[in-house]
Enzyme design. Structure first.
Site, PDB file in Angstrom:
ATOM      1  CB  VAL A  12      78.073  35.547  40.489  1.00 13.72           C
ATOM      2  CG1 VAL A  12      79.180  36.132  41.337  1.00 13.72           C
ATOM      3  CG2 VAL A  12      77.864  36.374  39.263  1.00 13.72           C
ATOM      4  CB  VAL A  74      70.264  26.099  38.755  1.00 12.07           C
ATOM      5  CG1 VAL A  74      71.430  25.342  38.134  1.00 12.07           C
ATOM      6  CG2 VAL A  74      69.277  25.136  39.387  1.00 12.07           C
ATOM      7  CB  SER A 128      73.459  33.403  54.175  1.00 13.92           C
ATOM      8  OG  SER A 128      73.417  34.824  54.247  1.00 13.92           O
ATOM      9  N   GLY A 130      76.093  36.122  50.049  1.00 13.38           N
ATOM     10  CA  GLY A 130      76.243  36.796  48.762  1.00 13.38           C
ATOM     11  C   GLY A 130      77.488  36.301  48.032  1.00 13.38           C
ATOM     12  CE  LYS A 182      70.404  32.271  52.747  1.00 15.77           C
ATOM     13  NZ  LYS A 182      69.643  33.067  51.829  1.00 15.77           N
ATOM     14  CG  HIS A 185      69.735  34.225  57.149  1.00 17.22           C
ATOM     15  ND1 HIS A 185      69.701  34.898  55.938  1.00 17.22           N
ATOM     16  CD2 HIS A 185      70.914  34.566  57.724  1.00 17.22           C
ATOM     17  CE1 HIS A 185      70.801  35.607  55.787  1.00 17.22           C
ATOM     18  NE2 HIS A 185      71.565  35.420  56.862  1.00 17.22           N
ATOM     19  CG  ASN A 186      67.070  35.136  52.948  1.00 17.51           C
ATOM     20  OD1 ASN A 186      68.086  34.755  53.509  1.00 17.51           O
ATOM     21  ND2 ASN A 186      66.970  35.216  51.638  1.00 17.51           N
ATOM     22  CD  GLU A 189      69.093  39.271  53.594  1.00 19.66           C
ATOM     23  OE1 GLU A 189      69.774  38.255  53.819  1.00 19.66           O
ATOM     24  OE2 GLU A 189      68.705  39.575  52.450  1.00 19.66           O
TER      25      GLU A 189
HETATM   26  C1  6PG Z   1      71.952  35.928  51.585  1.00 20.46           C
HETATM   27  C2  6PG Z   1      70.891  36.763  50.948  1.00 20.46           C
HETATM   28  C3  6PG Z   1      70.610  36.267  49.561  1.00 20.46           C
HETATM   29  C4  6PG Z   1      69.886  37.248  48.660  1.00 20.46           C
HETATM   30  C5  6PG Z   1      68.543  37.654  49.175  1.00 20.46           C
HETATM   31  C6  6PG Z   1      68.012  38.882  48.512  1.00 20.46           C
HETATM   32  O1  6PG Z   1      71.654  35.379  52.644  1.00 20.46           O
HETATM   33  O2  6PG Z   1      73.058  35.839  51.061  1.00 20.46           O
HETATM   34  O3  6PG Z   1      69.737  36.692  51.700  1.00 20.46           O
HETATM   35  O4  6PG Z   1      69.965  35.042  49.677  1.00 20.46           O
HETATM   36  O5  6PG Z   1      70.677  38.348  48.455  1.00 20.46           O
HETATM   37  O6  6PG Z   1      67.672  36.589  48.919  1.00 20.46           O
HETATM   38  O7  6PG Z   1      66.662  38.889  48.780  1.00 20.46           O
HETATM   39  P1  6PG Z   1      65.638  39.905  48.183  1.00 20.46           P
HETATM   40  O8  6PG Z   1      65.923  40.027  46.716  1.00 20.46           O
HETATM   41  O9  6PG Z   1      64.344  39.233  48.425  1.00 20.46           O
HETATM   42  O10 6PG Z   1      65.848  41.172  48.904  1.00 20.46           O
END
Ligand code: 6PG
Length: 476
Positions: A12, A74, A128, A130, A182, A185-186, A189
């Protein structure tokens, strides 16, 4: 050879990025290990623009203009190494390989060095946003050699989200810096999601509100300082009713949070760098605790002790929670930016914190109105010792502090866990404190291990002869 960019890995995220490039007028060469995915993409979306269908890596590479630009989408890990190896064998010096997955930044450092030896440019790019972001405008954090950005930058900037005419993409720094940023960033998040979760939990357990009522509060918050993607989707999620049971969807979902690992990486890296990212760490641990289902079930009869009465003034406590969320969020971001500064110093990346704030304003999962304030703070003072010390945030926390304390105290008296709210407040109080119990820690270390201490009133290192006459000696 006429494709400006090639995308390999058409799950995706890969498909959506490829479509995004095509929609922006680029000719995109497509490749996937099994050609079925390539054909599925072409069958459904050939109208998006110009695609070149390829079956083999040789065909794929031959379809690209020089310098060739290939984006790998990938699964992070061994799959990435395998694809890089195949591509590198078919490519020529000066070509650019971009890894758009969530790679561990140390892997990116290793890969960049190995490909540089072979004359190839390797760009680890955090992406980032999604699935939706990939298609309509993600936030992109590319690292790697600065020269490669000359040819790659314009393409990435044109498909990235745009905020006030500025693309949410910029060259971050050398080798693994893009993936490092990144990763942080996560981590942020995770902290942000945990803080929102704690606010939600307080509404339910301390104020007895139902998900629909809480959804309305989050919707309202989303038109103020807390405006952000995560607050917006929280409102939508909480408003959702399960079709099967008629209950709020959130009540039929198992409360065990999973993770793919980027939050954990952030904390591991922070431990190595010696940076207290308490908000992120609490978020990772909260997910782990939620997932310890057998242990939680066994603990269900543990005593709560005598609990206080619930807050009577719902409006006041709602505002307290809003303030606590905002203040804790500032702390989480401040800690994340500290980690970026420490990573930058450790690896010699020369990262500009204002850049991150700028490109996180749109496209990414943590996009939020207050990133404009962070951007301004670093524009005014690029060497800010902590984001918390920027005048805007200092005064926002001053406004929030009483509410923040009430929320943590009330949650404690009601037996409601608020690890991220509480640890953020403790961090803030520790940062302010001009005298910490670390002096005692130093004395204890000196007692049992002769580890020495410094004195407040003299230069040098000292040791007390604890097991002799307890006199003090200078050791350095
Ligand atoms: C983003 C998200 C993406 C992913 C996460 C989910 O920035 O678009 O962070 O990278 O959805 O890695 O992380 P978890 O599965 O660890 O919650």
């Amino acid at each position: 050879a006429r494709a400006q960019i090639g995308v390999t890995g058409l799950a995706v995220m890969g498909s959506n990025i490829a479509r995004n490039f095509a929609k922006h007028g680029y000719t995109v060469a497509l490749h996937n290990r099994s050609v079925a995915k390539t054909d599925a993409l072409l069958a459904a979306h050939s109208g998006d623009g110009e695609f070149i269908r390829t079956e083999t890596v040789t065909e794929f590479v031959a379809a690209l203009e020089k310098p060739r630009r290939v984006l790998i989408m990938v699964k992070a890990g061994d799959a990435t190494d395998a694809v890089i190896e195949e591509l590198a064998a078919a490519m020529e010096p000066g070509d650019i390989i971009i890894d758009g997955g969530n790679a561990l930044y140390t892997d990116t450092i290793r890969r960049e060095a190995a490909l540089r030896e072979r004359g190839l440019n390797f760009v680890g790019a955090g992406i980032s946003g999604g699935e939706e972001g990939a298609l309509n405008g993600p936030s992109i954090m590319p690292g790697g050699p600065v020269e490669s950005y000359e040819s790659l930058g314009p393409l990435l900037e044109s498909i990235a989200a745009q905020v006030d005419g500025t693309p949410c993409c910029t060259h971050i720094g050398p080798d693994g810096s893009g993936h490092f940023v990144k990763m942080v960033h996560n981590g942020i998040e995770y902290a942000d999601m945990q803080l929102i979760g704690e606010a939600y939990h307080l509404f339910r357990a301390a104020l007895d509100l139902d998900p629909k009522q809480i959804a309305d509060i989050f919707t309202q918050w989303n038109s103020g300082d807390l405006e952000s993607y995560l607050v917006e989707i929280t409102a939508e999620v909480l408003g959702r009713v399960d079709a099967k049971t008629g209950k709020p969807l959130v009540d039929v979902i198992v409360d065990a949070a999973e993770q793919k690992g980027t939050g954990r990486w952030t904390v591991k890296s922070a431990l190595d760098l010696g940076i207290p990212v308490t908000g992120i760490a609490e978020a990772v641990f909260a997910r782990a605790l939620s997932g310890s289902r057998a242990q939680r079930a066994a603990a269900k009869d543990l005593a709560a002790g005598e609990l206080a009465a619930k807050p009577a003034d719902i409006a006041q406590f709602t505002e307290d929670i809003r303030q606590a969320l905002y203040a804790s969020k500032v702390v989480a971001y401040a800690q994340g930016f500290d980690q970026i500064a420490a990573g930058s110093a450790e690896y010699g990346w020369d990262l500009k914190p204002g850049d991150m704030a700028t490109i996180w304003r749109g496209g990414c999962i943590i996009r939020a109105r207050f990133l404009n304030r962070i951007k301004e703070a670093y524009e005014t003072d690029p060497a800010l010792p902590s984001l918390i010390l920027a005048p805007y945030f200092r005064s926002a926390i001053e406004t929030a502090i009483d509410s923040w304390r009430r929320v943590v105290a009330t949650a404690t008296l009601l037996g409601i866990p608020v690890p991220a709210f509480a640890s953020s407040l403790s961090y803030y109080d520790a940062l302010r404190a001009q005298r910490l119990p670390a002096a005692l820690t130093q004395a204890q270390r000196d007692f049992f291990g002769a580890h020495t201490y410094e004195r407040v009133d003299a230069e040098g290192k000292y040791h007390t002869l604890w097991s002799e006459d307890r006199s003090e000696v200078r050791t350095g």
